[in-house]
Design a protein around this motif. Structure first.
Motif, mmCIF file in Angstrom:
data_model
loop_
_atom_site.group_PDB
_atom_site.id
_atom_site.type_symbol
_atom_site.label_atom_id
_atom_site.label_comp_id
_atom_site.label_asym_id
_atom_site.label_seq_id
_atom_site.Cartn_x
_atom_site.Cartn_y
_atom_site.Cartn_z
ATOM 1 N N SER A 27 33.235 -0.747 2.487
ATOM 2 C CA SER A 27 33.899 0.268 1.658
ATOM 3 C C SER A 27 33.103 1.569 1.603
ATOM 4 O O SER A 27 32.841 2.116 0.536
ATOM 5 N N TYR A 67 41.590 -2.478 0.523
ATOM 6 C CA TYR A 67 40.418 -2.255 -0.311
ATOM 7 C C TYR A 67 40.044 -0.781 -0.252
ATOM 8 O O TYR A 67 40.297 -0.119 0.754
ATOM 9 N N HIS A 108 47.045 -2.557 -3.004
ATOM 10 C CA HIS A 108 47.658 -1.928 -4.167
ATOM 11 C C HIS A 108 48.151 -0.544 -3.766
ATOM 12 O O HIS A 108 47.476 0.157 -2.994
ATOM 13 N N GLN A 127 43.767 -10.094 -8.809
ATOM 14 C CA GLN A 127 43.627 -8.651 -8.831
ATOM 15 C C GLN A 127 42.859 -8.166 -7.614
ATOM 16 O O GLN A 127 42.137 -8.925 -6.973
ATOM 17 N N VAL A 128 43.022 -6.872 -7.338
ATOM 18 C CA VAL A 128 42.276 -6.212 -6.288
ATOM 19 C C VAL A 128 41.501 -5.070 -6.931
ATOM 20 O O VAL A 128 41.979 -4.449 -7.889
ATOM 21 N N TYR A 129 40.298 -4.810 -6.422
ATOM 22 C CA TYR A 129 39.512 -3.705 -6.938
ATOM 23 C C TYR A 129 40.062 -2.403 -6.369
ATOM 24 O O TYR A 129 40.345 -2.298 -5.170
ATOM 25 N N THR A 130 40.246 -1.398 -7.220
ATOM 26 C CA THR A 130 40.690 -0.068 -6.815
ATOM 27 C C THR A 130 39.718 0.957 -7.399
ATOM 28 O O THR A 130 38.814 0.601 -8.161
ATOM 29 N N HIS A 131 39.927 2.222 -7.084
ATOM 30 C CA HIS A 131 39.082 3.281 -7.657
ATOM 31 C C HIS A 131 39.244 3.366 -9.174
ATOM 32 O O HIS A 131 38.367 3.881 -9.857
ATOM 33 N N GLN A 132 40.340 2.848 -9.692
ATOM 34 C CA GLN A 132 40.575 2.838 -11.139
ATOM 35 C C GLN A 132 40.112 1.525 -11.770
ATOM 36 O O GLN A 132 40.338 1.299 -12.949
ATOM 37 N N GLY A 133 39.489 0.667 -11.008
ATOM 38 C CA GLY A 133 39.053 -0.639 -11.491
ATOM 39 C C GLY A 133 40.008 -1.713 -11.011
ATOM 40 O O GLY A 133 40.923 -1.460 -10.216
ATOM 41 N N PRO A 134 39.835 -2.949 -11.484
ATOM 42 C CA PRO A 134 40.710 -4.045 -11.046
ATOM 43 C C PRO A 134 42.174 -3.793 -11.435
ATOM 44 O O PRO A 134 42.455 -3.325 -12.539
ATOM 45 N N GLN A 135 43.066 -4.084 -10.493
ATOM 46 C CA GLN A 135 44.508 -3.937 -10.719
ATOM 47 C C GLN A 135 45.190 -5.232 -10.283
ATOM 48 O O GLN A 135 44.791 -5.854 -9.296
#
Length: 176
Positions: A27, A67, A108, A127-135
């Motif tokens: 990443s 990711y 996501h 959930q998947v980790y995103t720039h806004q946190g887990p979604q």
């Protein structure tokens, strides 16, 4: 154990030994359009002593991203950026292969601006980790037969882009 450090012929590609650096999703594709960076060229170049380096998962298409900040190999700027990475490895006598990775329903819309796709419209648990946190995972778009064929073509184009960078890069617009 004496064979671990012996040269090996991998289907015509000579490896200095049999120690392989496994792929790790890092990443760190902060370059334009999720392209490889100078930091990535330095990272892989430093590991050129491995018998074989397998890159981090690299998406063959925009909808294949699952990711944050993972690199692609489907645009001209991505292909140009990967040339710096492979050049850094080759200059040090290393061998590098690209891991092509389409994450399917794991992703996501906030990551790719697209709804993830999969073989059916069944949402993954978790959930998947995103720039806004887990979604939470979302319900993917179920691929049609034609879209499955397009995804296969995306892989073929991505493989050509990774192996034959001296040719004109191909993008998804070149399908067909």
């Amino acid at each position: 154990m004496s064979k671990a450090f012996a040269p090996y012929d991998l289907a015509g590609t000579r490896l200095a030994h049999r120690i392989v650096m496994a792929p790790m999703t890092r990443s760190r594709a902060y370059g334009p359009g999720l392209s490889a960076t100078e930091l990535m060229a330095t990272y892989y170049g430093q590991r050129a002593g491995a018998g074989l380096i397998v890159t981090e998962g690299t998406q063959p298409s925009a909808v294949g991203q699952g990711y944050p900040d993972t690199p692609g190999i489907h645009s001209e700027e991505q292909i140009e950026a990967w040339k710096k990475v492979t050049g850094a490895v080759h200059e040090r006598g290393g061998v590098i292969f690209m891991q092509l990775m389409h994450t399917g329903r794991v992703g996501h819309p906030s990551l790719m601006g697209l709804t993830p796709v999969g073989p059916s419209a069944v949402r993954a648990v978790g959930q998947v980790y995103t720039h806004q946190g887990p979604q939470d995972f979302v319900t993917p778009h179920a691929l049609t037969e034609a879209q499955i064929a397009e995804t296969i073509t995306d892989y073929a184009i991505a493989a050509r882009n990774a192996v034959l960078p001296e040719r004109r890069p191909q993008t998804q617009a070149d399908r067909g």
